[in-house]
Design an enzyme around this catalytic site. Structure first.
Site, PDB file in Angstrom:
ATOM      1  N   GLY A 100       0.806  -1.228   0.000  1.00 28.80           N
ATOM      2  CA  GLY A 100       0.000   0.000   0.000  1.00 28.80           C
ATOM      3  C   GLY A 100       0.828   1.263   0.000  1.00 28.80           C
ATOM      4  O   GLY A 100       2.054   1.230   0.098  1.00 28.80           O
ATOM      5  N   ARG A 103       3.959   5.800   1.961  1.00 30.16           N
ATOM      6  CA  ARG A 103       4.439   7.184   2.091  1.00 30.16           C
ATOM      7  C   ARG A 103       3.959   8.045   0.929  1.00 30.16           C
ATOM      8  O   ARG A 103       4.620   8.997   0.526  1.00 30.16           O
ATOM      9  CB  ARG A 103       5.942   7.225   2.198  1.00 30.16           C
ATOM     10  CG  ARG A 103       6.649   6.567   1.036  1.00 30.16           C
ATOM     11  CD  ARG A 103       8.060   7.029   1.021  1.00 30.16           C
ATOM     12  NE  ARG A 103       8.855   6.202   0.157  1.00 30.16           N
ATOM     13  CZ  ARG A 103      10.129   6.415  -0.028  1.00 30.16           C
ATOM     14  NH1 ARG A 103      10.731   7.394   0.606  1.00 30.16           N
ATOM     15  NH2 ARG A 103      10.816   5.640  -0.829  1.00 30.16           N
ATOM     16  N   GLY A 135       7.038   6.843   6.580  1.00 33.06           N
ATOM     17  CA  GLY A 135       6.172   7.602   5.668  1.00 33.06           C
ATOM     18  C   GLY A 135       6.845   8.814   5.045  1.00 33.06           C
ATOM     19  O   GLY A 135       6.192   9.633   4.409  1.00 33.06           O
ATOM     20  N   ARG A 192       3.611  14.215  -7.182  1.00 39.30           N
ATOM     21  CA  ARG A 192       3.622  13.569  -8.492  1.00 39.30           C
ATOM     22  C   ARG A 192       2.207  13.457  -9.041  1.00 39.30           C
ATOM     23  O   ARG A 192       1.229  13.571  -8.290  1.00 39.30           O
ATOM     24  CB  ARG A 192       4.361  12.240  -8.446  1.00 39.30           C
ATOM     25  CG  ARG A 192       3.888  11.283  -7.395  1.00 39.30           C
ATOM     26  CD  ARG A 192       4.782  10.047  -7.397  1.00 39.30           C
ATOM     27  NE  ARG A 192       4.209   9.008  -6.567  1.00 39.30           N
ATOM     28  CZ  ARG A 192       4.719   7.798  -6.450  1.00 39.30           C
ATOM     29  NH1 ARG A 192       5.803   7.470  -7.116  1.00 39.30           N
ATOM     30  NH2 ARG A 192       4.143   6.896  -5.685  1.00 39.30           N
ATOM     31  N   ARG A 199      -1.861   0.114  -9.534  1.00 37.59           N
ATOM     32  CA  ARG A 199      -0.769  -0.803  -9.883  1.00 37.59           C
ATOM     33  C   ARG A 199      -1.304  -2.235  -9.969  1.00 37.59           C
ATOM     34  O   ARG A 199      -2.373  -2.526  -9.432  1.00 37.59           O
ATOM     35  CB  ARG A 199       0.292  -0.779  -8.758  1.00 37.59           C
ATOM     36  CG  ARG A 199       0.822   0.587  -8.452  1.00 37.59           C
ATOM     37  CD  ARG A 199       0.926   0.818  -6.938  1.00 37.59           C
ATOM     38  NE  ARG A 199       1.230   2.228  -6.662  1.00 37.59           N
ATOM     39  CZ  ARG A 199       2.452   2.704  -6.557  1.00 37.59           C
ATOM     40  NH1 ARG A 199       3.477   1.894  -6.608  1.00 37.59           N
ATOM     41  NH2 ARG A 199       2.654   3.987  -6.360  1.00 37.59           N
ATOM     42  N   ASP A 269       4.113  -4.316  -7.356  1.00 39.76           N
ATOM     43  CA  ASP A 269       3.525  -3.101  -6.773  1.00 39.76           C
ATOM     44  C   ASP A 269       4.086  -1.847  -7.437  1.00 39.76           C
ATOM     45  O   ASP A 269       3.613  -0.747  -7.182  1.00 39.76           O
ATOM     46  CB  ASP A 269       3.748  -3.050  -5.262  1.00 39.76           C
ATOM     47  CG  ASP A 269       5.195  -3.251  -4.877  1.00 39.76           C
ATOM     48  OD1 ASP A 269       5.766  -4.293  -5.253  1.00 39.76           O
ATOM     49  OD2 ASP A 269       5.784  -2.368  -4.222  1.00 39.76           O
ATOM     50  N   ASP A 279       7.289   4.962  -9.704  1.00 45.61           N
ATOM     51  CA  ASP A 279       8.164   4.732  -8.544  1.00 45.61           C
ATOM     52  C   ASP A 279       9.643   4.757  -8.920  1.00 45.61           C
ATOM     53  O   ASP A 279      10.275   3.717  -9.132  1.00 45.61           O
ATOM     54  CB  ASP A 279       7.817   3.418  -7.825  1.00 45.61           C
ATOM     55  CG  ASP A 279       6.631   3.623  -6.884  1.00 45.61           C
ATOM     56  OD1 ASP A 279       5.976   4.675  -6.981  1.00 45.61           O
ATOM     57  OD2 ASP A 279       6.364   2.742  -6.061  1.00 45.61           O
TER      58      ASP A 279
HETATM   59  P1  AMP Z   1       9.175   0.737  -2.935  1.00 42.88           P
HETATM   60  O1  AMP Z   1      10.293  -0.248  -2.836  1.00 42.88           O
HETATM   61  O2  AMP Z   1       9.613   2.170  -2.797  1.00 42.88           O
HETATM   62  O3  AMP Z   1       8.322   0.535  -4.126  1.00 42.88           O
HETATM   63  O4  AMP Z   1       8.270   0.514  -1.649  1.00 42.88           O
HETATM   64  C1  AMP Z   1       7.672  -0.702  -1.305  1.00 42.88           C
HETATM   65  C2  AMP Z   1       6.635  -0.464  -0.254  1.00 42.88           C
HETATM   66  O5  AMP Z   1       7.233   0.110   0.906  1.00 42.88           O
HETATM   67  C3  AMP Z   1       5.512   0.473  -0.666  1.00 42.88           C
HETATM   68  O6  AMP Z   1       4.332  -0.003  -0.069  1.00 42.88           O
HETATM   69  C4  AMP Z   1       5.919   1.787  -0.042  1.00 42.88           C
HETATM   70  O7  AMP Z   1       4.833   2.628   0.220  1.00 42.88           O
HETATM   71  C5  AMP Z   1       6.594   1.335   1.235  1.00 42.88           C
HETATM   72  N1  AMP Z   1       7.602   2.291   1.713  1.00 42.88           N
HETATM   73  C6  AMP Z   1       8.813   2.565   1.169  1.00 42.88           C
HETATM   74  N2  AMP Z   1       9.443   3.501   1.884  1.00 42.88           N
HETATM   75  C7  AMP Z   1       8.625   3.845   2.916  1.00 42.88           C
HETATM   76  C8  AMP Z   1       8.713   4.762   4.010  1.00 42.88           C
HETATM   77  N3  AMP Z   1       9.781   5.536   4.212  1.00 42.88           N
HETATM   78  N4  AMP Z   1       7.658   4.824   4.844  1.00 42.88           N
HETATM   79  C9  AMP Z   1       6.573   4.059   4.670  1.00 42.88           C
HETATM   80  N5  AMP Z   1       6.438   3.174   3.685  1.00 42.88           N
HETATM   81  C10 AMP Z   1       7.443   3.065   2.808  1.00 42.88           C
HETATM   82 MG    MG Z   2       6.743   1.316  -4.811  1.00 43.88          MG
END
Ligand code: AMP
Ligand code: MG
Length: 520
Positions: A100, A103, A135, A192, A199, A269, A279
């Site tokens: 989900g 952030r 977040g 953005r 997704r 995702d 992303d």
């Molecule tokens: P990503 O690898 O950036 O695509 O992130 C994978 C998942 O981790 C997604 O659900 C993001 O929303 C969550 N996520 C990544 N960084 C953070 C963060 N700093 N705080 C909260 N959720 C995060």
């Molecule tokens: Mg992501």
């Protein structure tokens, strides 16, 4: 600033009944209402003028405090109802359950002209999907996302966009290389924008929970609002959706291969249902051509998301989405046809795309051999992909090998090249020039065609890092310079000669330039 709100997503789809902003499992809902967390002392660093005009915001409005306030998450836009989306995903090939928007917060969905835009703040505080994380986002990754999304747009690659980049005024703790060296960095927020941020993982989450009702609702919503060209109904509509998503995904990934973009984290995702690049995390740009290269240190061992593997991984991800569709339609034969279509189409379109990069028209019987031998030559010695294809446009069909060699020589990262390697190139040039003759294309036409598909300026990893280092010290001029330069990636821009150059040696193994992690 007067936005035309459209609240279809939050009114037509099931909402999470709880508004508790704490990490938790959210079932039978597409999203949770949650507001950005106001920060201590926000300031605006940069805006994209193209996005401002897309959204009908004037340059002077963008300078007003209301703009900063809305787009850094201090104040909600009147009557908006911010929300975070629920999705799951396969990460590095394994089902990871609920993820989900941990952030990201959609602050509003609007219409501008004939377009729909979801505006989303990344790094604006925790949501029910934040799991164990904070977040937040740091300045370095926010600069990378802001610059790259706009650069991709100007390259003609389907992508989510970026309206603005702001500092939050807060400090954020990050362990960049996951080696126990956590440090505080400046926090930032990017606003953005995309027609939708849905997704593959949004659909997967319902299927993983056996929730057919809500899966159907989300699929119907998607077709109704985002795939209006689909006129069929019932199961046929879902099969058609799979075809269309497959088509768009193939299109996107072929563009990535063309420009040398490596996404770095092609988890399901991170796959947009609209076929947009989404992303921007540990992505990178090929400098030396190398099918095995990945910028993502988290993926260093298996290189699942390496450059040359992207088209196959896109298909792997599509198969996961196909499984979701199959959960409803129970017609794996029809879905398999689409998968087969992807494979066939990928092979032929890859050749066509590479032929276009070579300034050649319809692929002939020699095409595959010519492309394979080029890819072998490109790895004989480290060869800069971007510079190679631009220089190649200046090699005349009648030029001697020595003349061609001196034109492309700038693309090599080494000075001493063995006679054997040089011979490989000599053989290739002979074949290439023969093919040009067969196609009867003039030097002039070939150059124009090549320069319209081979960018001269891309956001090399070290360029983004230079902008980050300066911005860390409070100087944002380079962010704007790169943004301006990357608006015309295919044009010769003498003022930006500096950015048509190979990666400097200092950047070869530097963190942020060739080594990036998911910690951002
Ligand atoms: P990503 O690898 O950036 O695509 O992130 C994978 C998942 O981790 C997604 O659900 C993001 O929303 C969550 N996520 C990544 N960084 C953070 C963060 N700093 N705080 C909260 N959720 C995060
Ligand atoms: Mg992501």
């Amino acid at each position: 600033m007067d936005f035309k709100l459209s609240q279809e997503f939050i009114t037509e789809l099931p909402a999470d009944p709880s508004t508790a902003n704490m990490p938790r499992q959210v079932e039978q809902a597409c999203f949770s209402f949650v507001s950005p967390t106001p920060t201590s002392n926000p300031s605006l660093i940069h805006t994209s003028s193209e996005m401002l005009s897309e959204l009908g915001i004037s340059e002077s409005e963008a300078m007003e405090s209301a703009f900063l306030s809305y787009f850094s998450g201090q104040t909600p836009y009147p009557n908006s109802k911010p929300y975070a989306m629920a999705y799951g995903g396969h990460q590095f090939g394994h089902w990871a359950g609920q993820l989900g928007d941990g952030r990201a917060i959609n602050i509003m969905d609007i219409r501008s002209g004939d377009k729909k835009w979801s505006l989303q703040l990344k790094g604006a505080g925790p949501t029910p999907y934040s799991r164990t994380a904070d977040g937040l986002a740091v300045l370095r990754s926010s600069i990378r996302e802001h610059l790259c999304s706009e650069a991709m747009y100007h390259l003609g690659v389907p992508t989510t966009r970026s309206l603005s980049l702001s500092l939050t005024g807060n400090q954020v703790l990050r362990d960049v290389m996951y080696n126990g060296n956590a440090a505080y960095e400046k926090g930032a927020v990017v606003c953005r924008a995309a027609e939708s941020f849905l997704r593959f993982g949004n659909y997967q989450l319902f299927a993983s929970r056996g929730d057919k009702d809500n899966l159907r609702k989300l699929l119907d919503y998607t077709i109704k609002h985002h795939f209006t060209e689909i006129r069929s109904t019932g199961n046929t509509a879902y099969l058609d959706l799979f075809k269309e998503v497959t088509k768009r995904t193939l299109d996107m990934v072929l563009h990535w291969q063309r420009v040398g973009f490596v996404h770095g984290v092609m988890n399901t995702d991170n796959m947009s249902i609209l076929g947009l690049t989404i992303d921007f995390g540990p992505y990178g740009w090929l400098e030396g051509f190398d099918n095995d290269w990945t910028p993502n240190t988290t993926d260093r061992q298996f290189r699942r998301y390496r450059y040359g593997n992207q088209p196959k991984i896109a298909l792997w991800n599509l198969v996961q989405f196909g499984n979701v569709i199959n959960f409803i339609v129970e017609d794996s034969a029809s879905l398999q046809e689409t998968v087969n279509w992807y494979n066939t189409e990928l092979d032929s379109r890859y050749v066509t795309m590479m032929y276009a990069k070579l300034g050649l028209g319809l692929p002939t019987d020699h095409a595959e051999t010519l492309i394979n031998s080029l890819e072998s030559a490109l790895v004989e010695v480290e060869t800069d992909m971007t510079i190679f294809f631009r220089q190649l446009a200046d090699c005349s069909v009648d030029a001697s090998f020595e003349e061609c060699w001196s034109v492309i020589h700038d693309a090599f990262y080494v000075d001493q090249i063995s006679t054997q390697s040089k011979q490989v190139w000599q053989d290739w040039f002979k074949d290439y020039q023969n093919e040009i003759r067969l196609q009867q294309v003039t030097d002039e036409d070939r150059k124009a065609a090549m320069n319209s598909v081979n960018p001269k300026y891309v956001l090399r990893n070290y360029m983004a890092q230079l902008a980050i280092d300066k911005a860390d010290a409070g100087d944002y001029a380079l962010i704007d310079e790169l943004h301006q330069c990357l608006k015309r990636p295919y044009d010769d821009q003498p003022a930006y000669d500096q950015w048509y150059a190979k990666r400097p040696e200092w950047a070869r193994h530097k963190v942020g330039c060739s080594m990036l992690s998911c910690s951002s």
